[in-house]
Design a protein around this motif. Structure first.
Motif, PDB file in Angstrom:
ATOM      1  N   MET A  39      19.462  13.842   1.065  1.00 45.69           N
ATOM      2  CA  MET A  39      18.743  14.704   1.996  1.00 45.69           C
ATOM      3  C   MET A  39      17.706  15.553   1.261  1.00 45.69           C
ATOM      4  O   MET A  39      16.684  15.956   1.837  1.00 45.69           O
ATOM      5  N   ALA A  40      17.960  15.831  -0.022  1.00 45.51           N
ATOM      6  CA  ALA A  40      16.997  16.599  -0.826  1.00 45.51           C
ATOM      7  C   ALA A  40      15.761  15.766  -1.161  1.00 45.51           C
ATOM      8  O   ALA A  40      14.632  16.266  -1.134  1.00 45.51           O
ATOM      9  N   THR A  41      15.974  14.493  -1.425  1.00 40.53           N
ATOM     10  CA  THR A  41      14.875  13.619  -1.861  1.00 40.53           C
ATOM     11  C   THR A  41      13.728  13.558  -0.857  1.00 40.53           C
ATOM     12  O   THR A  41      12.557  13.692  -1.248  1.00 40.53           O
ATOM     13  N   GLY A  82       0.753  -1.243   0.000  1.00 33.43           N
ATOM     14  CA  GLY A  82       0.000   0.000   0.000  1.00 33.43           C
ATOM     15  C   GLY A  82       0.781   1.289   0.000  1.00 33.43           C
ATOM     16  O   GLY A  82       0.188   2.359   0.179  1.00 33.43           O
ATOM     17  N   ALA A  83       2.095   1.245  -0.212  1.00 37.36           N
ATOM     18  CA  ALA A  83       2.856   2.498  -0.287  1.00 37.36           C
ATOM     19  C   ALA A  83       2.398   3.324  -1.488  1.00 37.36           C
ATOM     20  O   ALA A  83       2.094   2.778  -2.548  1.00 37.36           O
ATOM     21  N   ARG A  84       2.375   4.623  -1.302  1.00 33.40           N
ATOM     22  CA  ARG A  84       1.961   5.527  -2.380  1.00 33.40           C
ATOM     23  C   ARG A  84       3.140   6.283  -2.987  1.00 33.40           C
ATOM     24  O   ARG A  84       3.117   6.651  -4.161  1.00 33.40           O
ATOM     25  N   VAL A  85       4.146   6.563  -2.156  1.00 34.25           N
ATOM     26  CA  VAL A  85       5.334   7.293  -2.602  1.00 34.25           C
ATOM     27  C   VAL A  85       6.553   6.601  -2.003  1.00 34.25           C
ATOM     28  O   VAL A  85       6.577   6.298  -0.812  1.00 34.25           O
ATOM     29  N   LEU A  86       7.579   6.363  -2.837  1.00 31.52           N
ATOM     30  CA  LEU A  86       8.792   5.691  -2.372  1.00 31.52           C
ATOM     31  C   LEU A  86       9.953   6.679  -2.337  1.00 31.52           C
ATOM     32  O   LEU A  86      10.250   7.331  -3.342  1.00 31.52           O
ATOM     33  N   ASN A  87      10.616   6.775  -1.181  1.00 27.52           N
ATOM     34  CA  ASN A  87      11.832   7.578  -1.064  1.00 27.52           C
ATOM     35  C   ASN A  87      13.039   6.705  -1.382  1.00 27.52           C
ATOM     36  O   ASN A  87      13.292   5.712  -0.707  1.00 27.52           O
ATOM     37  N   ASN A  88      13.803   7.091  -2.399  1.00 29.79           N
ATOM     38  CA  ASN A  88      14.963   6.311  -2.834  1.00 29.79           C
ATOM     39  C   ASN A  88      16.217   7.170  -2.748  1.00 29.79           C
ATOM     40  O   ASN A  88      16.717   7.684  -3.746  1.00 29.79           O
ATOM     41  N   VAL A 122      10.490   8.555  -6.061  1.00 28.46           N
ATOM     42  CA  VAL A 122      11.320   9.758  -5.948  1.00 28.46           C
ATOM     43  C   VAL A 122      12.742   9.326  -5.607  1.00 28.46           C
ATOM     44  O   VAL A 122      12.954   8.580  -4.646  1.00 28.46           O
ATOM     45  N   ALA A 123      13.724   9.789  -6.394  1.00 27.97           N
ATOM     46  CA  ALA A 123      15.087   9.266  -6.276  1.00 27.97           C
ATOM     47  C   ALA A 123      16.118  10.387  -6.236  1.00 27.97           C
ATOM     48  O   ALA A 123      15.969  11.423  -6.895  1.00 27.97           O
TER      49      ALA A 123
END
Length: 212
Positions: free
Chosen positions: A201-203, A88-94, A120-121
């Motif tokens: 850190m920006a991601t 169920g994740a909607r947005v992934l931080n990579n 998002v990477a």
């Protein structure tokens, strides 16, 4: 959290996420990098404690595939992506990168796209010289995969200028976010905070904005 794989997915007590490297349901951060990103995304504000994240009400799923020294396998990264999408994740931080093009990783990102998940990477922090590279000419994966759910994020300083170390690319890097002297939570203690630099850190700044 009872020592049993209740849902039969191969992970015992995956209450908060998984550690694909060890095949366990314990994603405890033994480096500090992931906790720093998580704090930027969702640390609760207006409580007089520590820091304030971008999206206070976010739910965070911890997915670990790198060792304490930053080593890991693409297959474990794929396992984390697939687990996130399935749960169920909607947005992934990579906030990670490295290595050549991998078709299997590309396919996992495409599958996430097909399930409506944003990827998002971090654009990358250049090479050994500490100077950012042009991702149009020298791709940095996973940020440089040509899939339309990917947002590639460069690092900006407090003057809104591209950080010297940050990768860039007119066609392959989509936006910039704060990535210099970022103060956030780390995993050494419940009250530990440190300053980090990087496109990593920006991601999470963009992750929090995307969630809001």
């Amino acid at each position: 959290n009872n020592g049993i794989d209740d849902d039969g997915n191969g992970y015992i007590d995956d209450v908060f996420g998984i550690n694909a490297r060890t095949g366990s349901g314990n994603p405890t951060d033994d480096n500090g990098h992931g906790s720093h990103c998580a704090g930027t995304i969702g640390a609760v504000g207006n409580n007089g404690v520590g820091i304030t994240g971008v999206a206070w009400s976010v739910k965070i799923m911890a997915l670990k595939f790198l060792s304490a020294t930053g080593e890991g396998a693409d297959s474990d990264a794929i396992e984390c992506i697939n687990f996130a999408v399935a749960n169920g994740a909607r947005v992934l931080n990579n906030s990670w990168g490295g290595g050549p093009f991998q078709q299997a990783l590309f396919d996992a990102i495409v599958n996430a796209r097909n399930q409506g998940v944003l990827f998002v990477a971090a654009a990358g922090n250049g090479g050994a010289d500490g100077v950012g590279d042009n991702n149009d000419l020298d791709p940095s994966y996973p940020a440089s995969y040509a899939v339309d759910n990917i947002i590639s994020v460069a690092a900006l300083d407090r003057a809104n200028q591209l950080a010297d170390f940050s990768n860039f690319g007119q066609n392959s890097v989509h936006l910039g976010a704060p990535g210099v002297a970022i103060y956030s939570s780390t995993s050494g203690a419940d009250n530990e905070y440190q300053v980090f630099d990087g496109t990593s850190m920006a991601t999470p700044h963009e992750i929090g904005r995307a969630h809001v």
